[in-house]
Design a protein around this motif. Structure first.
Motif, PDB file in Angstrom:
ATOM      1  N   LEU A  73       0.839  -1.208   0.000  1.00  0.00           N
ATOM      2  CA  LEU A  73       0.000   0.000   0.000  1.00  0.00           C
ATOM      3  C   LEU A  73       0.870   1.254   0.000  1.00  0.00           C
ATOM      4  O   LEU A  73       0.602   2.218  -0.728  1.00  0.00           O
ATOM      5  CB  LEU A  73      -0.934   0.000   1.211  1.00  0.00           C
ATOM      6  N   SER A  74       1.921   1.248   0.818  1.00  0.00           N
ATOM      7  CA  SER A  74       2.836   2.397   0.858  1.00  0.00           C
ATOM      8  C   SER A  74       3.540   2.576  -0.478  1.00  0.00           C
ATOM      9  O   SER A  74       3.711   3.700  -0.965  1.00  0.00           O
ATOM     10  CB  SER A  74       3.872   2.207   1.969  1.00  0.00           C
ATOM     11  N   LEU A  75       3.941   1.459  -1.075  1.00  0.00           N
ATOM     12  CA  LEU A  75       4.611   1.505  -2.371  1.00  0.00           C
ATOM     13  C   LEU A  75       3.667   2.057  -3.436  1.00  0.00           C
ATOM     14  O   LEU A  75       4.052   2.898  -4.260  1.00  0.00           O
ATOM     15  CB  LEU A  75       5.085   0.104  -2.741  1.00  0.00           C
ATOM     16  N   ALA A  76       2.416   1.602  -3.418  1.00  0.00           N
ATOM     17  CA  ALA A  76       1.427   2.097  -4.381  1.00  0.00           C
ATOM     18  C   ALA A  76       1.197   3.596  -4.202  1.00  0.00           C
ATOM     19  O   ALA A  76       1.065   4.339  -5.187  1.00  0.00           O
ATOM     20  CB  ALA A  76       0.110   1.342  -4.229  1.00  0.00           C
ATOM     21  N   GLU A  77       1.170   4.044  -2.945  1.00  0.00           N
ATOM     22  CA  GLU A  77       0.972   5.484  -2.689  1.00  0.00           C
ATOM     23  C   GLU A  77       2.119   6.298  -3.270  1.00  0.00           C
ATOM     24  O   GLU A  77       1.900   7.375  -3.847  1.00  0.00           O
ATOM     25  CB  GLU A  77       0.845   5.722  -1.184  1.00  0.00           C
ATOM     26  N   LYS A  78       3.332   5.791  -3.156  1.00  0.00           N
ATOM     27  CA  LYS A  78       4.490   6.504  -3.708  1.00  0.00           C
ATOM     28  C   LYS A  78       4.429   6.561  -5.230  1.00  0.00           C
ATOM     29  O   LYS A  78       4.789   7.577  -5.844  1.00  0.00           O
ATOM     30  CB  LYS A  78       5.784   5.833  -3.249  1.00  0.00           C
TER      31      LYS A  78
END
Length: 283
Positions: A73-78
């Motif tokens: 999820l954090s990677l997708a947000e970035k």
């Protein structure tokens, strides 16, 4: 007046699942907003830098998130932040989950030594969506830096397609891929008709393809203009831009023959205007 959200669950230090005052579930991003937060805690919107409004067709958002790791999820947000900066376009909130789920599945395929077969998709996406594809290639570098996993180049095309899908009111990725296929046919037909090569890395080309996507969305949904057909304008357009007009008529024939899509005169006017504009820029 500040908006206050109620925490449903903390996903990681920077992402939380929360409810607004209407009890609608949202994924909120902000530096440190999930740190030591528990269900029922409140958070003010002054600490929130991004809101993802997730469309789940009635399915519980928390249950969907159970299958996706917080790291993804954090990677997708970035990656979405990369897209925000590069494309300057609005994305629907469901992109976060769709992108995170796709990246997680792609990484799992690598760990299981599974590979995707080559597809026309990987050649069509850079052709049609140059800027989105560039974000996709940068996303692969980010994924490598954060997970030490080298995803194959075709994944840049899939990431680009997720970005395209999140920009338009399509019902599914399948519909987006169908629109992509027809859009490519239209662009190729225009280039062949005028014996030109459109410059794929320009903002003008990106805008042109966006207009074609809007056109295709209307055709597939059979959305008709509320106004009466403008026969006078149709005649003026035919006389003023004869080459673009004949090209649009060829596209009308092609769309009917190959995709059973009937294009009315108002949409022909729309096509002629945008064909003429891209021709003037290309010459």
């Amino acid at each position: 007046m500040r908006l206050i959200y109620t925490i449903v669950r903390s996903l990681n230090n920077n992402l939380v699942l929360a409810q607004d005052v209407h009890h609608e579930e949202l994924v909120l991003f902000g530096t440190g907003i999930g740190f030591k937060k528990k269900k029922g805690d409140f958070i003010s919107d002054e600490y929130v830098t991004k809101v993802f409004q997730i469309k789940t067709s009635g399915e519980n958002t928390s249950k969907i998130l159970d299958g996706i790791s917080p790291e993804m999820l954090s990677l997708a947000e970035k990656i979405i932040s990369l897209a925000d900066n590069k494309l300057q376009k609005a994305f629907n909130g469901s992109l976060l989950i769709a992108l995170a789920d796709h990246i997680q599945s792609a990484i799992e395929r690598i760990s299981e030594n599974m590979t995707l077969n080559e597809s026309n998709l990987q050649w069509e996406i850079p052709f049609l969506y140059h800027n989105e594809y560039e974000v996709g290639t940068n996303a692969l570098k980010l994924i490598k830096a954060e997970t030490d996993v080298d995803l194959p180049d075709i994944e840049a095309s899939f990431i680009a397609l997720h970005l395209v899908n999140a920009q338009q009111a399509t019902d599914s990725m399948d519909e987006t891929m169908h629109i992509t296929k027809i859009t490519k046919s239209i662009v190729m037909a225009i280039q062949s008709y005028f014996n030109i090569s459109l410059k794929k890395d320009t903002i003008d080309y990106s805008r042109f393809v966006t207009h074609i996507r809007y056109f295709m969305n209307r055709q597939l949904r059979k959305i008709q203009s509320n106004s009466s057909p403008n026969d006078e304008l149709y005649g003026i357009i035919e006389k003023q831009y004869p080459d673009a007009f004949l090209c649009a008529q060829n596209l009308r024939t092609m769309l009917q023959r190959e995709y059973s899509i009937t294009v009315n005169n108002d949409e022909i006017i729309y096509l002629v205007i945008h064909i003429q504009r891209i021709l003037q820029i290309t010459k």
